[in-house]
Scaffold this motif. Structure first.
Motif, PDB file in Angstrom:
ATOM      1  N   ASP A 266      38.236  43.874  35.959  1.00  0.00           N
ATOM      2  CA  ASP A 266      38.233  45.309  36.278  1.00  0.00           C
ATOM      3  C   ASP A 266      39.589  45.663  36.883  1.00  0.00           C
ATOM      4  O   ASP A 266      39.790  45.561  38.095  1.00  0.00           O
ATOM      5  N   HIS A 268      40.901  48.381  37.330  1.00  0.00           N
ATOM      6  CA  HIS A 268      40.899  49.598  38.174  1.00  0.00           C
ATOM      7  C   HIS A 268      40.797  49.214  39.647  1.00  0.00           C
ATOM      8  O   HIS A 268      41.534  49.745  40.490  1.00  0.00           O
ATOM      9  N   SER A 269      39.897  48.291  39.938  1.00  0.00           N
ATOM     10  CA  SER A 269      39.720  47.887  41.339  1.00  0.00           C
ATOM     11  C   SER A 269      40.594  46.694  41.712  1.00  0.00           C
ATOM     12  O   SER A 269      40.864  46.466  42.889  1.00  0.00           O
ATOM     13  N   GLU A 271      43.854  45.885  40.566  1.00  0.00           N
ATOM     14  CA  GLU A 271      45.138  46.141  39.911  1.00  0.00           C
ATOM     15  C   GLU A 271      46.146  45.045  40.290  1.00  0.00           C
ATOM     16  O   GLU A 271      46.311  44.712  41.465  1.00  0.00           O
ATOM     17  N   LEU A 452      34.588  52.479  36.942  1.00  0.00           N
ATOM     18  CA  LEU A 452      35.717  53.433  37.032  1.00  0.00           C
ATOM     19  C   LEU A 452      35.375  54.630  37.914  1.00  0.00           C
ATOM     20  O   LEU A 452      36.253  55.275  38.476  1.00  0.00           O
TER      21      LEU A 452
END
Length: 454
Positions: A266, A268-269, A271, A452
């Motif tokens: 993931d 998004h979390s 990065e 997200l």
């Protein structure tokens, strides 16, 4: 016809017969032999026209050569030794003359066939053309002599047409009668009768042994042929079975050709984070999976070294497949810039992983309690291929637990639907597999969309 005329015609018949025989056995035989030698020098394919005679000529020539190489097997300078050597030399000369006479006769017979084949055809050899012309003259003369003999013979009474042959015939007949009488007495001698009986018994015994040996030989040949045929069939069956097992290996292991593709990060979390599969022997196993070296992988997983061309058995394939899906990989998460994972995780959210099992169980597990890398590069946790598609994220635990419970309920319902279809005979394991993959793909995609929004 007066007696004088009969005598003159009889003498004339004898003269003509003698001349004809001289022509046939002398001039014509010599010319036919010369024609053969000329054709042989010119490279004519004699074997195709006179195969049998050609083989006999070669055999006779070889015998003459072998005879010329022989020397008297006598040593010493004594009178006796010299006498023995002279006798052996004389015998060899006599035998050599006989072979040469036979060779001339064979060459003449071959030349006669060549003359019949090439008669009227053009010869490339001037020598052969000259000889053929002479043979034509000789054959014409032979025909003339036969006509004259026939004419003279017709003018003579039957008993004078061949007086020489008639006298010889009477003499031969008397000799045969006398010989038959003597042979009858010799053949029926009691001693010889006994010897013949014993010899016949011995021959019969030898023949029985020969027949028995031949029967055993035939049976052995048949047994060898059957064994060879069976070996060939077994080899084909073994090759077919090996090819089938290779297909099964490829089909079974190709599903896991890239284990790292089952890990979804993931971004998004997390990065800047990176995912790697590590562990003892992990690099070698992943390399063989990527290179599709499945047979070699089976040997590595089972601790067996296969020779080139060997194909693992089905039990070995099953064992290796079970060991592969349970292999203890380390799911290593590399933190950006290094660092140790603390209790707060990333931005106050703990790092967890949601694993979707890709088998028919459709189980969903949470992975937490990460271990720190001793070099400070990141953190890791235990992971196996059987864990399935694994999404690594950093999220509020309460919300994530709630979401996972909902996913588990959905998976449980879908698993129950699949079981019912199997019980009703509407689907089997092969048909369920693509349906499971499709369902899990949707669940993972929905989870990523949900993450997200967090």
């Amino acid at each position: 016809m007066t007696i004088k005329d009969k005598m003159l015609n009889s003498a004339k018949l004898m003269a003509l017969s003698t001349e004809l025989k001289s022509l046939e056995t002398g001039t014509l035989r010599t010319l036919y032999g010369q024609l053969f030698l000329a054709c042989e020098v010119e490279g004519v394919d004699i074997k195709s026209f006179a195969h049998e005679e050609s083989a006999q000529i070669v055999d006779t020539r070889n015998k003459i050569t072998e005879l010329n190489t022989l020397k008297p097997d006598v040593t010493g300078d004594s009178v006796q030794s010299k006498a023995i050597a002279a006798a052996e030399t004389a015998q060899r000369k006599v035998k050599e003359q006989g072979l040469k006479s036979e060779l001339e006769k064979q060459q003449s017979e071959a030349g006669k066939k060549l003359y019949g084949k090439f008669k009227g055809n053009a010869f490339s050899s001037v020598k052969a053309v000259e000889i053929v012309a002479k043979i034509d003259i000789g054959e014409k003369k032979k025909a003339d002599l036969n006509d004259k003999i026939k004419s003279v013979t017709n003018d003579l009474p039957w008993y004078l047409q061949n007086p020489k042959h008639t006298a010889i015939g009477v003499a031969v007949l008397l000799c045969l009668l006398f010989g038959a009488y003597k042979f009858y007495g010799w053949y029926n001698d009691p001693v010889r009768v006994t010897h013949r009986y014993l010899a016949k018994s011995e021959n019969d015994r030898a023949q029985r042994e020969k027949d028995f040996a031949k029967k055993n030989e035939v049976e052995q040949l048949n047994a060898d042929a059957k064994a060879k045929e069976k070996a060939e069939v077994d080899a084909k069956q073994a090759k077919s079975a090996a090819d089938q097992r290779l297909g099964i290996i490829g089909k079974a292991f190709s599903r896991f050709s890239d284990p790292a593709s089952l890990i979804v990060l993931d971004t998004h979390s997390l990065e800047g984070f990176q995912i790697t599969l590590k562990g003892k022997g992990a690099k070698e196993i992943i390399g063989m999976l990527n290179a599709k070296q499945y047979a070699r992988l089976v040997g590595v997983l089972n601790g067996v070294e296969y020779q080139e061309g060997d194909v693992p058995t089905m039990e070995s394939i099953k064992d290796a497949l079970g060991k592969l899906v349970h292999f203890d990989f380390k799911l290593f998460v590399t933190t950006p810039g290094g660092g140790i994972l603390n209790a707060e995780g990333v931005k106050g959210k703990p790092v967890m992983a949601i694993a979707f099992a890709t088998d028919s169980s459709l189980s969903v597990d949470l992975i937490a309690n990460w271990k720190s890398d001793p070099d400070g590069r990141g953190f890791y946790n235990d992971w196996q291929i059987r864990s399935g598609i694994t999404v690594v994220t950093a999220c509020d635990p309460d919300k994530l637990f709630e979401r996972v419970r909902a996913i588990r309920n959905e998976c449980e319902n879908r698993r129950s639907d699949f079981q019912k279809k199997v019980e009703l005979g509407e689907m089997d394991e092969e048909k369920i597999r693509p349906e499971i993959d499709k369902f899990l793909k949707i669940q993972v995609e929905n989870l990523r969309k949900w993450l997200l929004e967090q």
